[in-house]
Every structure is written in C-alpha cells, then in structure tokens.
Write a protein that holds these residues in place. Structure first.
Motif, PDB file in Angstrom:
ATOM      1  N   GLU A 119       8.559  -1.832 -41.833  1.00 17.25           N
ATOM      2  CA  GLU A 119       9.745  -2.100 -41.024  1.00 17.25           C
ATOM      3  C   GLU A 119       9.585  -3.406 -40.254  1.00 17.25           C
ATOM      4  O   GLU A 119       8.480  -3.760 -39.869  1.00 17.25           O
ATOM      5  N   GLU A 163      14.878  10.487 -40.735  1.00 16.83           N
ATOM      6  CA  GLU A 163      13.759   9.805 -40.084  1.00 16.83           C
ATOM      7  C   GLU A 163      13.568  10.426 -38.714  1.00 16.83           C
ATOM      8  O   GLU A 163      14.513  10.541 -37.941  1.00 16.83           O
ATOM      9  N   GLU A 194      19.399   2.488 -44.062  1.00 18.26           N
ATOM     10  CA  GLU A 194      19.291   3.214 -42.792  1.00 18.26           C
ATOM     11  C   GLU A 194      20.596   3.075 -42.018  1.00 18.26           C
ATOM     12  O   GLU A 194      21.144   1.976 -41.891  1.00 18.26           O
ATOM     13  N   ASP A 237       8.907   8.044 -38.537  1.00 19.36           N
ATOM     14  CA  ASP A 237       9.308   6.702 -38.110  1.00 19.36           C
ATOM     15  C   ASP A 237       8.231   6.095 -37.200  1.00 19.36           C
ATOM     16  O   ASP A 237       7.450   6.826 -36.592  1.00 19.36           O
TER      17      ASP A 237
END
Ligand code: C2E
Ligand code: CA
Ligand code: CA
Length: 403
Positions: A354, A268, A176, A297
């Motif tokens: 995450e 995202e 990312e 996300d």
C-alpha cells in the motif's frame, strides 16, 4: 493543515552523539521539543511519566546496564505507540533480530540510522514518524457528531475508488472503496481521518459502512461492464463492527439484492485496535466461510505480529505505507517485508503493498518475483466513480504501464 512539531527523545550513552543529534534536530526545526538521556533507564522513566508525550525515540543499541534491545522490549510492554529508531552501526542480522523482537512486543520500530549520523537520514525517518503519527501530528480537526449525523441524513457518504494492480500482469485485481463526505451544498470533500473515529465513538460506523456498501455494490455490475473484466471490491470494517454477529448476514442481504456473491468482495479489517474478542474472531471466520476475502490492513503498524498472522483467518495482508515508503534504500523495511514474504508464501496469503508512490519502490518490489498487488498514488489516487472508470479505461488501453 496544521503541523505540530513532534516531541523527540534521544538516548545514547555518548555525550558526543547526543550533541550531534541535537544539532541535527535543531537544524530540522525542532529545538524546543528534544529531550536527551544518557541511559536507557533514565529514558524509560521519562516515557513512563506520560506514555503519549514522545512521538519518536531515537536509541543507541549498545549501552551499559540497560541496552537498546531491552529498552525496546519495555517500550512494547508499556504499549508505547510512537516510533522507535535505532541509531547504531548494525549488520543485517542485528537489524533483523531487533525488528522481530520489536514486532513480538508490538513496538513500532520504524528504522535505523548509522553512525556518523547524517541530517538526510534523520530527516527521512522524521517523515516516517509523521506518517506513523498522522492521526495526531498532521490532523485537521474532526467533525462533530452533529455534523456527521447531518451528512448521513443528507446522504452525503460517497464511495471513492482506488485500484490495486497486479505487480506482474498489470491487471486491476481489485478496487478499494474509501469513504468520503461529499457536501451536497458546495461539493467540498471531507476525508475519513476527520470522521471515521467520530463515527466509531458515536456508534454511527455501521451506517457509514452499509451506506457505502449499498452504493458501491449497486454500481458493481455497471463498473465491471465498462471495464470489461472482473475484479473484486474491497471495503473497510473497524474491528468493533465484528462484534455484531449479524454483520455477515446484513452484507449478504445487500449482495443478494445486487446479484453479487461474497467471492466478489474483500473485507479489510482496519486494525487500530487489537483484534481481541472471541466474537470478533467468530465473525471474521464466518465471513471467510461464506466466501468473502478477508484482509488484514496496515500490517506493520497494527497490533498483529508475523507469528500471530498464522493463527488468524485472513486470506490477504496489506503492507502498510510506512514499510513501503523508500523501501529501495531502507534496510529495515526490506528485512521486515522479506520475512513477511517468506512466511506468507508458505501460508498462501496474498499480499498487497500500500502507498506505492515512486517508480523506485515499484521496481524494488518487483524484484521479489512474488505475486503482489500494488496500491498507491503511482497508479491512481482514490477517485469518484466516473473519474475512476475513465482512469481504468485509459489504463487498460495503454496495457497498464504507469507513466
Ligand atoms: P486505509 O484503509 O489504509 O486506506 C488507504 C489510505 O491510504 C487511503 O486514505 C488512501 O487514500 C491512502 N493512500 C493510498 N495510496 C496512497 C499513496 O500512494 N500515498 C499516500 N500518501 N496515501 C495513499 P483515506 O482514503 O484518506 O482513508 C484513510 C483511512 O480511513 C483508511 O485507511 C481506513 O482506515 C479509513 N477508512 C476509509 N473508509 C472507511 C470505511 O468505509 N470504513 C472504515 N471503518 N474505515 C474507513
Ligand atoms: Ca483499507
Ligand atoms: Ca492501510
């Protein structure tokens, strides 16, 4: 960093419970910011007076007249954005029902505590409240529009890289790209929570995105060569950027210049605002048609519930940190994540967890034997390019086992 004490509302028809909760919250340093109510109706009236006042609501489920479920439904309808915590003896089925109800109404149910209430339980959930409200509770002030323009003019928007690692194979699947302002004067770093919303408000967000996209994609081939294997790069877009029908074309042009294709890229969608307009959906669809990966996300705190997921053209879902934190002991998170696993495996959606910070969380997630990517400080925090490359080389050398 300034920490503001959260405003808390406690609802229970038992005076004894209210006294215990008050004592615990006092102990945790919240004496002036607690409000208590003996009925859900009274609580709802208080919330309606100022919908943004309470950062968290602790509610009993079993109450005469209006019960806790109904209260949660009303809070969802009012678009209450704080955290909701159920204080009740509950079995798995009841939690599961409450969780899906809350999700349907876009209410942020963040956990439950069982009676007798213990300080350790309350304190754990308050950490989650702080995470949910990190934009309001733990915030350094935003920079000004002028400061942002100056950073853009000085070309200070800098990509930082954070890996997403496959939970089973330990392979770095994707990286990312996260925005930072790196001061050209003193090398200090400004984090996105201080400038992304400013950029959105003042129509500067496209400049940030395209600057990052250009910088990171132009390094893609170099990074890939150094790692010696293929991976994808993920970028964040705000939903409002999807209102620009030309957005996919601009991204395609930059990719072409760098000899890349959309299959190298994941977009995202940072979903602080509900994905609403038809234009946004059209752009999302177009990105997908071109072959970009598109990822939702922050699942768990955003506006999309599990049922809506099916109707949106996403290829991936990222489970928010608030559902991952202490998942190994948090029944509520376990129920939500399990049902997400069930639904997404039918629809062939890839999942990313995450904010994995602790080995216990990783061990718990691995139990699912589900194809899952892991992103979090346990493996690596976001790093500037050269540091990221050294980290990745080390990771590959040691067969990717975390310390
Ligand atoms: P996000 O897209 O959810 O990005 C993940 C955030 O979680 C990053 O914060 C990352 O540093 C943090 N994080 C990752 N692993 C862990 C962990 O284990 N523990 C904890 N406590 N945090 C972890 P960051 O870089 O500060 O970015 C914050 C948000 O700013 C991003 O959240 C994203 O919404 C937004 N953002 C960043 N770059 C861009 C951008 O280029 N465009 C847009 N529109 N938004 C951006
Ligand atoms: Ca993201
Ligand atoms: Ca997120």
């Amino acid at each position: 960093m300034k920490k503001i004490v959260p405003n808390i509302l406690v609802v229970d028809d038992s005076k004894a419970i209210l006294i215990v909760m008050k004592a615990i919250l006092n102990e945790l340093g919240m004496s002036d910011t607690i409000t208590t109510c003996l009925s859900a109706k009274e609580a709802l009236d208080k919330v309606k007076k100022d919908i943004n006042y309470f950062d968290a609501i602790f509610t009993d489920l079993n109450m005469p007249e209006m019960d806790g479920m109904e209260l949660i439904r009303h809070l969802g309808e009012l678009n209450y954005q704080g955290g909701i915590i159920i204080v009740s003896e509950m079995d798995q089925k009841v939690i599961s029902l409450a969780a899906s109800l809350a999700k349907q109404h876009n209410a942020h149910l963040i956990g439950n505590i069982t009676k007798p209430v213990q300080l350790s339980q309350v304190s754990k959930l308050l950490i989650k409240v702080a995470q949910l409200n990190s934009h309001t509770l733990l915030k350094e002030p935003s920079i000004s529009e002028g400061e942002l323009i100056e950073a853009l003019n000085n070309d200070e928007i800098t990509p930082f890289y954070q890996p997403k690692v496959n939970a089973n194979s330990n392979i770095i699947e994707s990286v990312e790209v996260l925005a930072r302002i790196l001061s050209s004067k003193d090398g200090s770093i400004i984090l996105p929570n201080r400038f992304i919303s400013v950029a959105e408000q003042h129509h500067l967000i496209n400049q940030i995105t395209f600057s990052l996209f250009e910088k990171a994609t132009s390094e893609f081939i170099n990074i890939k060569a150094q790692l010696g294997h293929n991976f994808k790069m993920a970028f964040n877009l705000s939903p409002t950027q999807l209102d620009d029908l030309n957005c996919p074309n601009k991204l395609l042009l930059i990719l072409e210049l760098n000899q890349l294709t959309p299959s190298n890229i994941i977009i995202e969608i940072t979903e602080q605002h509900a994905l609403s307009s038809l234009t946004q959906l059209e752009t999302l669809n177009r990105l997908r048609m071109h072959g970009f990966g598109v990822s939702l996300d922050d699942f768990g705190v955003g506006f999309t519930n599990i049922n809506q997921l099916r109707n949106l053209p996403f290829t991936k879902v990222k489970i928010d940190r608030s559902l991952i934190s202490h998942i190994e002991t948090d029944l509520f998170s376990q129920v939500v994540v399990s049902s997400l696993f069930n639904i997404t495996s039918k629809d062939h959606l890839d999942l990313v967890a995450e904010g994995v910070e602790r080995p216990e969380e990783l061990a718990y997630l691995r139990h699912y034997k589900r194809n899952l990517a892991i992103q979090g400080f346990l493996f690596s925090c976001p790093k500037p390019q050269s540091e990221f490359i050294s980290w990745a080389k080390d990771w590959l050398r040691t067969d990717g086992s975390p310390a």
